[in-house]
Design an enzyme around this catalytic site. Structure first.
Site, PDB file in Angstrom:
ATOM      1  N   ASP A  33      44.206  30.918  34.687  1.00 58.24           N
ATOM      2  CA  ASP A  33      44.854  31.869  35.583  1.00 58.24           C
ATOM      3  C   ASP A  33      46.087  32.369  34.833  1.00 58.24           C
ATOM      4  OD1 ASP A  33      46.245  33.226  37.520  1.00 58.24           O
ATOM      5  OD2 ASP A  33      46.476  31.534  38.892  1.00 58.24           O
ATOM      6  N   LYS A  94      52.740  40.434  32.600  1.00 56.20           N
ATOM      7  CA  LYS A  94      51.461  40.911  33.141  1.00 56.20           C
ATOM      8  C   LYS A  94      51.602  42.316  33.736  1.00 56.20           C
ATOM      9  CE  LYS A  94      47.735  39.095  36.097  1.00 56.20           C
ATOM     10  NZ  LYS A  94      47.423  37.930  36.963  1.00 56.20           N
ATOM     11  N   GLU A 193      40.432  37.272  40.515  1.00 55.29           N
ATOM     12  CA  GLU A 193      41.115  36.111  41.085  1.00 55.29           C
ATOM     13  C   GLU A 193      40.560  35.711  42.464  1.00 55.29           C
ATOM     14  OE1 GLU A 193      45.120  37.487  40.589  1.00 55.29           O
ATOM     15  OE2 GLU A 193      45.006  37.258  38.415  1.00 55.29           O
ATOM     16  N   ASP A 215      45.744  37.121  48.699  1.00 51.48           N
ATOM     17  CA  ASP A 215      46.419  36.600  47.504  1.00 51.48           C
ATOM     18  C   ASP A 215      47.767  37.277  47.311  1.00 51.48           C
ATOM     19  OD1 ASP A 215      47.363  35.937  44.986  1.00 51.48           O
ATOM     20  OD2 ASP A 215      45.472  36.292  43.953  1.00 51.48           O
TER      21      ASP A 215
END
Ligand code: ADP
Ligand code: MG
Length: 628
Positions: A33, A94, A193, A215
């Protein structure tokens, strides 16, 4: 739970060809992850998927990289130095993945870096080690996780499944793959994800049902609605906000501090970082207590949970709005969702859990650590993709074709041969025929997609079948076989049954469709289902019309002078012009009407031609000579 999970995900892209595993040898593969805020690596050990710790027993690696003149520091120490050495310490990289320099400038004051880089190119962050691209920074994080995995598992890795937000576009996914390559990792697959989270909870073991994955991480919010049927996840809708997360909660608290303390909001990078850290610490503490003391410089104050809840309410509302929209996109009611999975550190915030429970009318699943759940699911999938079988000898993951495979038929229509979600390996055949008299070749155009028109599908390959013996239109039988092997390699062959002439092609997916593209194509197919049907009917009417026009033209050329008088020819040609004109438009009914009319006015002509053919045949000449 993890022991006999059978998973099949509609989201999977066609697998890239891999080496087949040696029997009885476990191949080491990990799930990673790669988060905006935190990263983790997990693997299956003794049948259980779990995150791998570093030497200090920590499983979470903060996604922070600090560049020194002679070395690179990754993780907590780098994160701690973010305030004191902001220019050489990169956090939330990211957010920069796959972005151009102009996108980065747009992010503005939130990023205290010095950027360099040409117009519309990748931004480079100026550090004491020279310019660093986001891909290199991410690779530095991945290297640490790779080394950790190799040290813990004791061997070389065959590869990794790396997770990405559902909203990552092509460039962002490609940047992630590049980073992995740079870190010496083989990417078995990029996995969304939310899908990984559903696998971690073993939701794929249920017979069927609709589940939602909420999420909320540090930098992104994703909502995904998945439908499970017979062990196969189908993505019904995705939504979210790529710029909504715990970072924004921190910013809200930081603004509150600035206002309360009467500070100027024009802080230098170092002050800005330490303000953000103060805010983040206060936020995380409020998960377990009702009020926290906040100290910033010479100022101190108290932030209550109620005040914090009020600060973040607009952000929670934004996330809930995206949830409602996603549910609406699926054409279902909120009550039909049977499970809600919480993912991401920010779902620890009590008000977030409460708001999500209120919206869906049920308690969300939170038993698996929301920070770890994605890596845990990714590891389960990685193990399968590496070719490891479960104890029972059964392959863990049932791979499916994510989008239908088919070929182009007349009128630019897509004819599906293998529907999506078919498990592989699979072979399917379908018969086609020729469209014109004497047609000696046929173009086979292989397509992938759900839409009716080929222009909305993805072209995979084209090849020709030649040497079809001369026959009248519709008489030839051409069998086209689609075969997808266990590695996901597609081969298509075409064979004319009477003569046995054959032609084939192997379609190597040099790059597969990204999950995002697949999601978009699926969404489009739901959205445009109605339009597509209308378009398909229209195309069929146009094909019929065109076929008749070509037949009449051919007949006129061959026998028009001989069998028709000038007036008859005139009537036919007027009706043909009329039909050609209508074909330029989109009035399917009118085209159909006019096709019938043209057919009627040429009936007599057709009958006369048949007569003369029969007479000719009776007089001993064969049909081919008549044609000439
Ligand atoms: P990402 O997927 O973006 O890397 P994570 O899922 O690791 O993010 O979540 C990180 C976010 O979760 C950060 O904003 C962090 O402050 C927040 N977070 C972690 N623990 C808590 C907590 N106990 N209470 C509130 N927020 C938390
Ligand atoms: Mg995350």
């Amino acid at each position: 739970r993890a022991s006999d999970i059978r998973t099949a995900m509609a989201l999977l892209q066609i697998a890239e060809p891999g080496q087949s595993p040696k029997p009885h040898q476990r191949r080491l593969a990990v799930g990673i992850d790669l988060g905006t805020t935190n990263s983790l690596v997990a693997a299956l050990r003794s049948g259980i998927s779990e995150p791998l710790p570093d030497q200090n027993g920590e499983v979470i690696l903060p996604s922070a990289v600090r560049y020194h003149a002679d070395r690179v520091e990754v993780g907590q120490l780098a994160k701690d130095a973010a305030a004191s050495d902001p220019l050489n310490t990169v956090i939330s990289v990211k957010r920069l993945m796959g972005r151009g320099i102009s996108d980065v400038k747009h992010l503005g004051g939130q990023l205290p870096y010095r950027f360099s880089g040409g117009e519309s190119h990748m931004p480079f962050i100026e550090t004491v080690q020279g310019p660093k691209s986001p891909v290199e920074v991410s690779a530095d994080i991945l290297k640490v996780l790779r080394q950790r995995a190799e040290a813990t598992l004791g061997g070389d890795l065959v590869g990794a499944v790396i997770t990405v937000p559902a909203y990552f576009d092509d460039a962002q996914r490609q940047a992630t793959k590049d980073a992995a390559k740079l870190a010496g990792l083989t990417v078995l697959r990029l996995l969304n994800e939310p899908t990984a989270a559903a696998v971690a909870y073993g939701l794929d073991q249920n017979a069927e049902g609709v589940v939602a994955i909420y999420d909320l991480g540090g930098g992104t919010f994703d909502i995904s609605i998945l439908r499970l049927t017979g062990g196969v996840f189908e993505v019904m809708a995705t939504g979210g906000d790529s710029a909504l997360g715990g970072d924004d909660f921190d910013h809200a608290i930081a603004s509150w501090i600035i206002a309360e303390a009467g500070l100027s909001d024009d802080l230098d990078p170092s002050a800005q970082r330490s303000l953000m850290q103060t805010a983040c610490t206060a936020k995380e503490a409020l998960t377990d207590t009702d009020a926290v003391d906040v100290v910033y410089g010479s100022w101190s104050g108290v932030l209550t949970r109620a005040a914090f809840d009020a600060l973040i309410e607009p952000m929670i509302a934004r996330s809930l709005k995206a949830c409602r929209r996603a549910v609406r996109d699926c054409g279902i009611e909120l009550e039909e969702i049977e499970a809600v999975v919480m993912v991401g550190g920010s779902t620890r915030v009590p008000r977030v859990r409460e708001a999500v429970a209120e919206l869906f009318g049920r308690q969300p699943l939170t038993e698996i650590d929301p920070d770890q759940v994605v890596a845990i699911g990714a590891a389960i999938q990685a193990d399968t993709l590496a070719g490891n079988k479960r104890d029972g000898g059964e392959l863990l993951l049932l791979d499916v074709i994510p989008l239908s495979l088919g070929l182009e038929t007349m009128g630019g229509l897509m004819e599906k041969v293998i529907p999506r979600n078919t498990t592989i390996p699979v072979a399917r055949a379908q018969e086609f025929t020729t469209y014109k008299d004497g047609q000696s070749a046929m173009m086979i155009h292989v397509l992938q997609g759900e839409r009716e028109l080929i222009s909305d599908c993805r072209s995979l390959a084209r090849f020709d079948l030649r040497g079809i013996p001369a026959m009248v239109a519709g008489a030839a039988k051409i069998r086209v076989t689609f075969q997808v092997d266990a590695d996901g390699l597609l081969s298509v062959s075409a064979r004319e049954l009477a003569s046995g002439v054959e032609s084939s092609i192997q379609v190597k997916p040099s790059y597969g469709l990204t999950d995002g593209e697949i999601t978009r194509m699926l969404k489009d197919s739901f959205q445009y289902a109605g339009d597509d049907k209308v378009a398909r009917v229209l195309r069929e009417q146009q094909v019929d019309a065109q076929r008749l026009i070509e037949a009449v033209e051919g007949a006129l050329q061959a026998d028009g002078e001989r069998l028709l008088d000038a007036e008859e020819r005139m009537v036919i040609s007027l009706q043909m012009d009329e039909l050609r004109e209508l074909m330029k438009g989109t009035d399917g009914a009118a085209i159909e009407q006019q096709t019938k009319r043209l057919s009627q006015v040429t009936d007599a002509f057709a009958a006369r031609r048949l007569d003369s053919t029969v007479k000719a045949a009776l007089s001993g000449r064969n049909l081919n000579e008549i044609e000439e």
